[in-house]
Design a protein around this motif. Structure first.
Motif, PDB file in Angstrom:
ATOM      1  N   THR A 182       0.828  -1.207   0.000  1.00  0.00           N
ATOM      2  CA  THR A 182       0.000   0.000   0.000  1.00  0.00           C
ATOM      3  C   THR A 182       0.863   1.258   0.000  1.00  0.00           C
ATOM      4  OG1 THR A 182      -1.651  -1.246   1.259  1.00  0.00           O
ATOM      5  CG2 THR A 182      -1.934   1.125   1.140  1.00  0.00           C
ATOM      6  N   ARG A 183       1.901   1.271   0.824  1.00  0.00           N
ATOM      7  CA  ARG A 183       2.794   2.439   0.836  1.00  0.00           C
ATOM      8  C   ARG A 183       3.510   2.593  -0.495  1.00  0.00           C
ATOM      9  NH1 ARG A 183       4.093   0.397   6.004  1.00  0.00           N
ATOM     10  NH2 ARG A 183       6.125  -0.321   5.280  1.00  0.00           N
ATOM     11  N   GLY A 184       3.894   1.469  -1.107  1.00  0.00           N
ATOM     12  CA  GLY A 184       4.546   1.549  -2.408  1.00  0.00           C
ATOM     13  C   GLY A 184       3.634   2.121  -3.472  1.00  0.00           C
ATOM     14  N   LEU A 185       2.356   1.721  -3.441  1.00  0.00           N
ATOM     15  CA  LEU A 185       1.400   2.291  -4.396  1.00  0.00           C
ATOM     16  C   LEU A 185       1.179   3.775  -4.121  1.00  0.00           C
ATOM     17  CD1 LEU A 185      -1.313  -0.518  -4.707  1.00  0.00           C
ATOM     18  CD2 LEU A 185       0.451   0.103  -6.363  1.00  0.00           C
ATOM     19  N   ALA A 186       1.168   4.162  -2.840  1.00  0.00           N
ATOM     20  CA  ALA A 186       1.031   5.584  -2.516  1.00  0.00           C
ATOM     21  C   ALA A 186       2.215   6.379  -3.065  1.00  0.00           C
ATOM     22  CB  ALA A 186       0.914   5.766  -1.001  1.00  0.00           C
ATOM     23  N   ASP A 187       3.423   5.854  -2.897  1.00  0.00           N
ATOM     24  CA  ASP A 187       4.603   6.540  -3.427  1.00  0.00           C
ATOM     25  C   ASP A 187       4.540   6.636  -4.948  1.00  0.00           C
ATOM     26  OD1 ASP A 187       5.595   6.802  -0.872  1.00  0.00           O
ATOM     27  OD2 ASP A 187       6.925   5.058  -1.014  1.00  0.00           O
ATOM     28  N   ALA A 188       4.115   5.542  -5.610  1.00  0.00           N
ATOM     29  CA  ALA A 188       4.041   5.547  -7.075  1.00  0.00           C
ATOM     30  C   ALA A 188       2.968   6.516  -7.559  1.00  0.00           C
ATOM     31  CB  ALA A 188       3.763   4.135  -7.584  1.00  0.00           C
ATOM     32  N   ALA A 189       1.816   6.544  -6.872  1.00  0.00           N
ATOM     33  CA  ALA A 189       0.756   7.467  -7.269  1.00  0.00           C
ATOM     34  C   ALA A 189       1.196   8.908  -7.077  1.00  0.00           C
ATOM     35  CB  ALA A 189      -0.512   7.171  -6.464  1.00  0.00           C
ATOM     36  N   ARG A 190       1.865   9.170  -5.959  1.00  0.00           N
ATOM     37  CA  ARG A 190       2.352  10.534  -5.699  1.00  0.00           C
ATOM     38  C   ARG A 190       3.392  10.939  -6.750  1.00  0.00           C
ATOM     39  NH1 ARG A 190       3.943   9.541  -1.065  1.00  0.00           N
ATOM     40  NH2 ARG A 190       2.098  10.086   0.166  1.00  0.00           N
ATOM     41  N   ALA A 191       4.287  10.015  -7.099  1.00  0.00           N
ATOM     42  CA  ALA A 191       5.296  10.327  -8.118  1.00  0.00           C
ATOM     43  C   ALA A 191       4.654  10.590  -9.475  1.00  0.00           C
ATOM     44  CB  ALA A 191       6.294   9.173  -8.220  1.00  0.00           C
ATOM     45  N   ALA A 192       3.505   9.946  -9.743  1.00  0.00           N
ATOM     46  CA  ALA A 192       2.812  10.152 -11.011  1.00  0.00           C
ATOM     47  C   ALA A 192       2.007  11.448 -11.022  1.00  0.00           C
ATOM     48  CB  ALA A 192       1.892   8.969 -11.293  1.00  0.00           C
ATOM     49  N   GLY A 193       1.879  12.097  -9.861  1.00  0.00           N
ATOM     50  CA  GLY A 193       1.194  13.382  -9.813  1.00  0.00           C
ATOM     51  C   GLY A 193      -0.009  13.451  -8.906  1.00  0.00           C
ATOM     52  N   ALA A 194      -0.376  12.373  -8.233  1.00  0.00           N
ATOM     53  CA  ALA A 194      -1.527  12.407  -7.347  1.00  0.00           C
ATOM     54  C   ALA A 194      -1.239  13.238  -6.107  1.00  0.00           C
ATOM     55  CB  ALA A 194      -1.922  10.989  -6.941  1.00  0.00           C
ATOM     56  N   ARG A 195      -2.243  13.913  -5.606  1.00  0.00           N
ATOM     57  CA  ARG A 195      -2.170  14.588  -4.323  1.00  0.00           C
ATOM     58  C   ARG A 195      -2.842  13.691  -3.285  1.00  0.00           C
ATOM     59  NH1 ARG A 195      -5.234  19.626  -4.230  1.00  0.00           N
ATOM     60  NH2 ARG A 195      -6.428  18.906  -6.029  1.00  0.00           N
ATOM     61  N   ILE A 196      -2.174  13.421  -2.194  1.00  0.00           N
ATOM     62  CA  ILE A 196      -2.734  12.603  -1.123  1.00  0.00           C
ATOM     63  C   ILE A 196      -2.897  13.486   0.106  1.00  0.00           C
ATOM     64  CG2 ILE A 196      -2.422  10.590   0.354  1.00  0.00           C
ATOM     65  CD1 ILE A 196      -0.779   9.315  -1.841  1.00  0.00           C
ATOM     66  N   ARG A 197      -4.113  13.554   0.614  1.00  0.00           N
ATOM     67  CA  ARG A 197      -4.396  14.402   1.763  1.00  0.00           C
ATOM     68  C   ARG A 197      -4.836  13.508   2.923  1.00  0.00           C
ATOM     69  NH1 ARG A 197      -8.348  19.334   0.725  1.00  0.00           N
ATOM     70  NH2 ARG A 197      -6.676  19.811  -0.750  1.00  0.00           N
ATOM     71  N   PRO A 198      -3.906  13.107   3.804  1.00  0.00           N
ATOM     72  CA  PRO A 198      -4.287  12.284   4.959  1.00  0.00           C
ATOM     73  C   PRO A 198      -4.973  13.125   6.024  1.00  0.00           C
ATOM     74  CG  PRO A 198      -1.968  12.817   5.067  1.00  0.00           C
ATOM     75  CD  PRO A 198      -2.473  13.410   3.782  1.00  0.00           C
ATOM     76  N   GLY A 199      -5.578  12.434   7.007  1.00  0.00           N
ATOM     77  CA  GLY A 199      -6.213  13.131   8.110  1.00  0.00           C
ATOM     78  C   GLY A 199      -7.414  13.947   7.696  1.00  0.00           C
ATOM     79  N   THR A 200      -8.093  13.531   6.631  1.00  0.00           N
ATOM     80  CA  THR A 200      -9.245  14.272   6.113  1.00  0.00           C
ATOM     81  C   THR A 200     -10.450  13.337   6.081  1.00  0.00           C
ATOM     82  OG1 THR A 200      -7.774  15.610   4.725  1.00  0.00           O
ATOM     83  CG2 THR A 200     -10.122  15.673   4.224  1.00  0.00           C
ATOM     84  N   LEU A 201     -11.344  13.498   7.019  1.00  0.00           N
ATOM     85  CA  LEU A 201     -12.534  12.665   7.099  1.00  0.00           C
ATOM     86  C   LEU A 201     -13.590  13.174   6.123  1.00  0.00           C
ATOM     87  CD1 LEU A 201     -14.296  10.487   8.434  1.00  0.00           C
ATOM     88  CD2 LEU A 201     -14.935  12.193  10.156  1.00  0.00           C
ATOM     89  N   VAL A 202     -14.043  12.306   5.234  1.00  0.00           N
ATOM     90  CA  VAL A 202     -15.137  12.644   4.322  1.00  0.00           C
ATOM     91  C   VAL A 202     -16.450  12.329   5.016  1.00  0.00           C
ATOM     92  CG1 VAL A 202     -16.235  12.103   2.118  1.00  0.00           C
ATOM     93  CG2 VAL A 202     -13.748  12.299   2.262  1.00  0.00           C
ATOM     94  N   ARG A 203     -17.300  13.350   5.139  1.00  0.00           N
ATOM     95  CA  ARG A 203     -18.561  13.200   5.865  1.00  0.00           C
ATOM     96  C   ARG A 203     -19.740  12.917   4.941  1.00  0.00           C
ATOM     97  NH1 ARG A 203     -16.493  17.777   9.341  1.00  0.00           N
ATOM     98  NH2 ARG A 203     -15.888  16.784  11.317  1.00  0.00           N
TER      99      ARG A 203
END
Length: 440
Positions: A182-203
């Motif tokens: 999962t962390r590897g996919l997060a790193d790959a997605a971020r390197a491809a241009g994705a923005r990851i915003r942790p600590g954000t609860l969707v209501r």
């Protein structure tokens, strides 16, 4: 300890910027959401993809699994034939093996270090009744032209303290560290241009926007991939019953003990049946045997497990491991943890449209390691992007907008708890009977 023995995750970096909109918003930084983001950005570089998560990437089920990568979706093959017909049953198995292959290819392409170990999976029977069920399943595979051999106990991997009668061996399988994947996919997605915003609860989720703990976010398209944490969003996707399942890990086994322990992943036959696998550093990881309805307040982000409530499940797994090999009785259990999965009324996931421009994927029932990655890729290729045609394959029964509705609140809640307790008691009884038969 109440965490799996995976390598400690580094803290997530802060989001790249504070834009309040994106082309695609993905709710959930687990395997499905991260796979979708990565495949979207590989197909359409420059697309603005924002991933929101109440915790960190992998803080849900994706980072708390036991790492069995194998070909399973929905009901057993003989039941799938009766329910869906031969063509669909064959297509389901083909998709599941292709999903395993897709994960292996993605790990290689992205250079993810996740302790990947190729191998087989075996579903084994301790009782004659379970052996008969495996023989029925083997006949169904053979009649469909699928090679899943049925092996007698003498041809299974070595089990020096257990008298297994038969086993199905699935050759398209592997084991891995799911949190590292999962962390590897997060790193790959971020390197491809994705923005990851942790600590954000969707209501709340609405067509074109999501409401979060930090404010509204606009989006052309939305993918909700939160699996067992979907209940608070009240999406029209049927019942996603959240369950807490359990796992333990031992200290590294002495080299002499390894000689008598199977190198394949071993799953006993039955609902919530226990299973185990070896890690590259010679630990045994075991899971299954008991599931619990989440306690009230067990929400987002996931909190630490309640040791008192979960202790019986961990005790059962420890005792079950002791039936496998006499030397395991002297090996310390060093890690105990639980994870939240989602079940549906018919055992099939949901991959479908919850509202215009809003897609949902979840309900894998604890068997979603390969399926989650493949589902993310499928959604990226067919629905979230604009370059590929839409439309779900008609022959895959989990490509649907909703699961069956189930009563899960009020008076139904204690009934569900009683049913889960019955399944746990059945697994414990079979373990005792199998151990007693071997000693005799």
């Amino acid at each position: 300890m109440t965490e799996p023995p995976w390598r400690a995750a580094p803290p997530e970096p802060p989001p790249r910027d504070d834009r309040d909109g994106a082309d695609v918003v993905i709710v959930g930084a687990g395997l499905t959401g991260l796979s979708a983001a990565l495949h979207l950005l590989r197909a359409e570089p420059g697309l603005d993809v924002l991933i929101l998560d109440a915790g960190q990437p992998g803080s849900g089920a994706s980072g708390h699994g036991t790492g069995l990568l194998g070909p399973r979706i929905g009901p057993p093959v003989d039941l799938a034939r009766r329910r869906f017909g031969d063509d669909t049953a064959r297509a389901v198995y083909a998709f599941s093996t292709a999903a395993v292959a897709r994960v292996l290819a993605l790990i290689a392409e992205s250079g993810i270090d996740c302790d990947l170990t190729a191998g087989a999976q075996e579903i084994v029977a301790r009782t004659e009744a379970d052996a008969a069920r495996l023989r029925s399943r083997a006949r169904a595979y053979a009649e469909l032209g699928i090679e899943v051999p049925l092996l007698p106990g003498s041809e299974l991997a070595p089990y020096p303290d257990v008298a297994y009668l038969a086993g199905l061996r699935y050759p398209s399988a592997a084991t891995l560290d799911p949190a590292a994947l999962t962390r590897g996919l997060a790193d790959a997605a971020r390197a491809a241009g994705a923005r990851i915003r942790p600590g954000t609860l969707v209501r709340e989720v609405h067509p074109g926007r999501v409401s979060t703990s930090t404010g509204p976010v606009r989006a052309r398209k939305i993918l909700v991939a939160v699996n067992g944490y979907a209940d608070h969003l009240r999406l029209p996707v049927g019942t996603m019953l959240p369950l807490r399942v359990h796992a333990i890990a031992t200290a590294p086994l002495p080299v002499g003990v390894l000689d008598g322990v199977a190198r394949t992943a071993v799953i006993e036959h039955g609902d919530l049946a226990p299973y185990y696998r070896l890690t590259p550093d010679r630990r045994l990881i075991a899971g299954g045997g008991r599931a619990l309805l989440p306690a009230r307040g067990d929400g987002l982000p996931p909190g630490p497990a309640d040791d008192t409530r979960h202790a019986p499940a961990w005790r059962f797994l420890t005792g079950w491991l002791h039936t496998l090999h006499p030397a395991l009785r002297d090996i310390e259990v060093t890690h105990r943890w639980s994870g939240r999965i989602a079940m549906t009324g018919d055992g099939l996931p949901v991959v479908g449209r919850a509202a215009p421009g809003v897609w949902y994927a979840g309900g894998c029932g604890g068997h979603g390691l390969a399926l989650s990655v493949a589902t993310g890729a499928y959604l990226a290729e067919h629905h979230l992007g604009d370059r590929a045609p839409g439309g779900a394959p008609a022959s895959l029964p989990w490509h649907r907008d909703r699961a069956p509705r189930l009563p899960v609140g009020g008076l139904a809640r204690p009934l569900l708890g009683g049913y889960l307790a019955t399944l746990a008691a059945r697994a414990e009884r079979k373990a005792r009977e199998g151990a007693g038969a071997q000693r005799a």
